[in-house]
Structure formats: C-alpha cells, structure tokens
Motif scaffolding. Structure first.
Motif, PDB file in Angstrom:
ATOM      1  N   SER A 134       0.850  -1.193   0.000  1.00  0.00           N
ATOM      2  CA  SER A 134       0.000   0.000   0.000  1.00  0.00           C
ATOM      3  C   SER A 134       0.891   1.249   0.000  1.00  0.00           C
ATOM      4  N   LYS A 135       0.315   2.363  -0.405  1.00  0.00           N
ATOM      5  CA  LYS A 135       1.062   3.621  -0.412  1.00  0.00           C
ATOM      6  C   LYS A 135       1.563   3.946   0.990  1.00  0.00           C
ATOM      7  N   LYS A 136       0.702   3.729   1.987  1.00  0.00           N
ATOM      8  CA  LYS A 136       1.065   4.012   3.374  1.00  0.00           C
ATOM      9  C   LYS A 136       2.260   3.157   3.807  1.00  0.00           C
TER      10      LYS A 136
ATOM     11  N   THR B 126       5.503   4.210   1.944  1.00  0.00           N
ATOM     12  CA  THR B 126       5.989   5.477   2.491  1.00  0.00           C
ATOM     13  C   THR B 126       6.627   5.263   3.858  1.00  0.00           C
ATOM     14  N   GLN B 127       6.026   4.414   4.666  1.00  0.00           N
ATOM     15  CA  GLN B 127       6.579   4.119   5.988  1.00  0.00           C
ATOM     16  C   GLN B 127       7.957   3.463   5.868  1.00  0.00           C
TER      17      GLN B 127
END
Length: 84
Positions: free
Chosen positions: A25-27, A30-31
């Motif tokens: 996922s994008k989240k 990014t994390q």
C-alpha cells in the motif's frame, strides 16, 4: 531489501516504486521509505517546483554498504547451497 535493490539503479519517485511493488500500500511503502531514510540508507530529495516532486535515492555511504553486505550474503548462500 527490494527497495534498496531498485534504488541501486538510480533515483525513483514514489509513484514509480508503487508501480514496482503493487502489493504494498502507499502508506506501507511510504513508511518503509521513511525508516530507510531515518537509518541513513536512503536519501529523500524534494525537487518541487510548481508540482510536488520527491525522489528517493540510495545514500552513498550506508546504502551502498548495505547493498554490498546483502550481495556478500547472497553469494555465500549460493555457495553454501551448492555444497549441500
């Protein structure tokens, strides 16, 4: 490890990394990038002009050293498995 491997070929934008890793996922991506940046393995460069533009690249010190270590471990693993 896959992110570092990709970045050894040059800088990448988040959208490019998302296409390469559609299962993430994008989240989550990014994390992971933030953690790699915090650890000094990845450099985040803000190239924003009128449009938001951020690139991620491998750091010259820790990032390259980590890839070298990973390559060494992979080579050892191949040699060990061939001896079995």
């Amino acid at each position: 490890m896959r992110i570092l491997s990709r970045l050894q070929h040059g800088p990448a934008r988040l959208s490019e990394l998302r296409r390469m890793f559609p299962e993430a996922s994008k989240k989550m991506l990014t994390q992971h990038l933030r953690e790699l940046e915090k650890d000094g393995l990845v450099v985040r460069t803000d190239l924003s002009g009128r449009l938001p533009h951020v690139e991620y690249s491998l750091s010259n010190s820790r990032g390259l050293a980590a890839l070298s270590l990973i390559d060494t471990l992979a080579e050892w693993s191949r040699e060990y498995l061939s001896q079995r």
